[in-house]
Scaffold this active site. Structure first.
Site, PDB file in Angstrom:
ATOM      1  N   PHE A 111       0.812  -1.218   0.000  1.00  0.00           N
ATOM      2  CA  PHE A 111       0.000   0.000   0.000  1.00  0.00           C
ATOM      3  C   PHE A 111       0.840   1.260   0.000  1.00  0.00           C
ATOM      4  O   PHE A 111       0.352   2.333  -0.356  1.00  0.00           O
ATOM      5  CB  PHE A 111      -0.974   0.006   1.189  1.00  0.00           C
ATOM      6  CG  PHE A 111      -0.377   0.449   2.498  1.00  0.00           C
ATOM      7  CD1 PHE A 111      -0.314   1.803   2.830  1.00  0.00           C
ATOM      8  CD2 PHE A 111       0.135  -0.464   3.399  1.00  0.00           C
ATOM      9  CE1 PHE A 111       0.246   2.221   4.040  1.00  0.00           C
ATOM     10  CE2 PHE A 111       0.684  -0.064   4.598  1.00  0.00           C
ATOM     11  CZ  PHE A 111       0.744   1.281   4.925  1.00  0.00           C
ATOM     12  N   LYS A 112       2.117   1.144   0.378  1.00  0.00           N
ATOM     13  CA  LYS A 112       2.985   2.318   0.425  1.00  0.00           C
ATOM     14  C   LYS A 112       3.044   3.024  -0.943  1.00  0.00           C
ATOM     15  O   LYS A 112       3.302   4.216  -1.012  1.00  0.00           O
ATOM     16  CB  LYS A 112       4.403   1.932   0.847  1.00  0.00           C
ATOM     17  CG  LYS A 112       4.527   1.204   2.180  1.00  0.00           C
ATOM     18  CD  LYS A 112       4.091   2.027   3.360  1.00  0.00           C
ATOM     19  CE  LYS A 112       4.593   1.528   4.699  1.00  0.00           C
ATOM     20  NZ  LYS A 112       4.128   0.200   5.113  1.00  0.00           N
ATOM     21  N   ASP A 113       2.792   2.287  -2.034  1.00  0.00           N
ATOM     22  CA  ASP A 113       2.841   2.910  -3.367  1.00  0.00           C
ATOM     23  C   ASP A 113       1.778   3.990  -3.540  1.00  0.00           C
ATOM     24  O   ASP A 113       1.982   4.932  -4.311  1.00  0.00           O
ATOM     25  CB  ASP A 113       2.649   1.847  -4.452  1.00  0.00           C
ATOM     26  CG  ASP A 113       3.855   0.924  -4.599  1.00  0.00           C
ATOM     27  OD1 ASP A 113       4.992   1.404  -4.473  1.00  0.00           O
ATOM     28  OD2 ASP A 113       3.639  -0.284  -4.856  1.00  0.00           O
ATOM     29  N   MET A 116       3.480   6.965  -1.973  1.00  0.00           N
ATOM     30  CA  MET A 116       4.815   7.287  -2.463  1.00  0.00           C
ATOM     31  C   MET A 116       4.798   7.670  -3.939  1.00  0.00           C
ATOM     32  O   MET A 116       5.521   8.575  -4.357  1.00  0.00           O
ATOM     33  CB  MET A 116       5.726   6.089  -2.224  1.00  0.00           C
ATOM     34  CG  MET A 116       7.147   6.462  -1.963  1.00  0.00           C
ATOM     35  SD  MET A 116       7.388   7.435  -0.455  1.00  0.00           S
ATOM     36  CE  MET A 116       7.600   6.155   0.757  1.00  0.00           C
TER      37      MET A 116
END
Ligand SMILES: *Cc1c(COP(=O)(O)O)cnc(C)c1O
Length: 462
Positions: A111-113, A116
């Site tokens: 989920f960091k995408d 980011m």
């Protein structure tokens, strides 16, 4: 829109300044001075819209005049163009009233995408306009570093240093950080765990000589722009399930509290979110805090859900700020006790406020594995271990509202844990190609602030 620090002693900044700054100079975290509101009609109008549209409408009020509408639209389009699912954050039903929100269709499979990829675009636009160069240092429990490398590799005006805890990330996670060839990416393998990496990062921000000298910026979830990007999928998921006409509960596999805090922001904006359930692994400081009021650090124990092996949960400070009625002096006092005495007791009023919003639970290693196996048997869905922690805890909190559990990573990032639980080894999606064959480039460093600062200065002078 003005941004203020949770500790009340740092300069008030614009969205763009807060984004480029990272940690506030008083050690606190930036928050919008007031949280923008959406009416029920505004929310109803989101149902069925493309994800990018929802993203624009939800985030626009927070960014002030930092970007024109046309530029912001284009930035959002570029950020999510690399996702392989048309819905970006699709829902999958796994029980009568229980849904997974799959957040792993971005380029690094976690989920960091979502945040980011967006802030990569925002930073580029902003730095180009200002003619500035910055040094980003990021601490990672595995996925933030990979997502940051993907978002910032090859940019002319950014040097990126990733502090990763040696031996405490999965092989896929490590390779995502060590195999990119861009000269501006530096993977530093620290002899320590995630809390050590995050403490080093905070010490760098609090060393103003270093901070200003290298023009330090941060893309950990201390950066409010990251939290903001994560608010969007609460809206897309809830409206797909009938909000604002229905109330929806969420369970969130939690470490640094950024993802679940985004749910709190969505709720404050007017989205009918019922309970926000904190799901932790055996590193359960947040679950213990909700149960007893005592926020006390124990050691970090490695688990099969390494991205949540955290005891110092930075964004919990933001939750406390609201629980303490926006009393920044009280927050500063508790944070001081956390760093000098290893803990504090949440005041009775604040604990009640936390419990009105959040519920919590934890999963042991055996329960996590059993959940991966059971979900696979009953639904065919292969969960990553973090998502499995979420599903286990969500199952204990099912009520009359639809429950959405955030599926935070793709199972192929943690093939050993998945294979142990199901007998199946999830294949790496094609987009990661020959990850296992590429040469790694990494510098091993001691858990030593001065030495790491010297190394960073030396590298950016070239
Ligand atoms: C980062 C991460 C988490 C924890 O999210 P926080 O915002 O730090 O609470 C959970 N699962 C995965 C897979 C992650 O990468």
């Amino acid at each position: 829109m003005r941004y203020i620090s949770t500790r009340g002693q740092a300069p008030v900044l614009s969205f763009e300044e807060a984004m480029l700054t990272g940690l506030a100079r008083d050690g606190g975290l930036y928050l919008p001075e007031t949280i923008p509101q959406m009416t029920l009609d505004d929310i109803a109008a989101l149902a069925g819209r493309p994800y990018e549209d929802i993203a624009f409408r939800v985030m626009r009020p927070f960014i002030g005049d930092a970007f024109t509408d046309a530029d912001f639209t284009e930035i959002i389009a570029k950020a999510y163009a690399t996702f392989t699912h048309a819905a970006r954050a699709p829902l999958v039903q796994i029980g009568a009233n229980h849904f997974l929100c799959e957040l792993f269709h971005g380029p690094t499979l976690a989920f960091k995408d979502f945040a980011m990829q967006l802030i990569g675009q925002l930073f580029q636009a902003s730095l180009a306009r200002r003619g500035e160069t910055i040094t980003i240092v990021t601490a990672t429990s595995g996925d933030t570093g990979a997502a940051a490398v993907e978002a910032f590799a090859g940019l002319d005006n950014v040097a990126l240093f990733v502090l990763l805890p040696r031996g405490r990330v999965s092989e896929v996670q490590r390779r995502q950080m060590t195999t990119p060839t861009a000269a501006n990416v530096h993977a530093l393998s620290v002899d320590g765990h995630f809390d050590d990496c995050q403490a080093l990062l905070k010490d760098m921000f609090n060393d103003f000589g270093f901070r200003d000298g290298v023009r330090l910026a941060g893309v950990n979830s201390i950066n409010f722009a990251r939290v903001l990007a994560q608010v969007v999928y609460y809206f897309s998921a809830a409206t797909a399930l009938g909000a604002p006409h229905r109330t929806v509960d969420f369970t969130v596999p939690t470490g640094n509290f950024g993802d679940i805090f985004a749910g709190y922001v969505a709720r404050r904006m007017g989205l009918p979110v019922g309970r926000l359930v904190i799901a932790t692994n055996q590193n359960d400081i947040l679950h213990r805090t909700l149960q007893t009021g005592a926020h006390v650090k124990h050691g970090v124990t490695p688990s099969i859900s390494p991205s949540m092996d955290i005891q110092v949960s930075s964004n919990f400070e933001r939750a406390l700020y609201y629980a303490y009625g926006e009393d920044s002096a009280a927050v500063a006092h508790e944070m001081q006790a956390l760093s000098t005495e290893g803990g504090f007791t949440v005041s009775q009023g604040a604990l009640e406020a936390l419990r009105e919003t959040y519920a919590s639970g934890s999963a042991s290693e055996a329960e996590t594995s059993a959940t991966i196996a059971a979900a696979h048997r009953s639904t065919g869905e292969i969960l990553c271990p973090h998502s499995a922690v979420g599903v286990k805890v969500a199952d204990e909190h099912l009520g009359s509202n639809p429950m959405v559990t955030l599926a935070t990573a793709h199972p192929a990032k943690f093939p050993d844990a998945v294979e142990d639980a199901t007998g199946l080894r999830p294949p790496l999606p094609n987009r990661l190609g020959n990850l296992y064959e590429r040469p790694e480039r990494v510098t091993e460093v001691a858990n030593d602030l001065g030495a790491i600062q010297d190394l960073i200065r030396e590298r950016i002078e070239h």
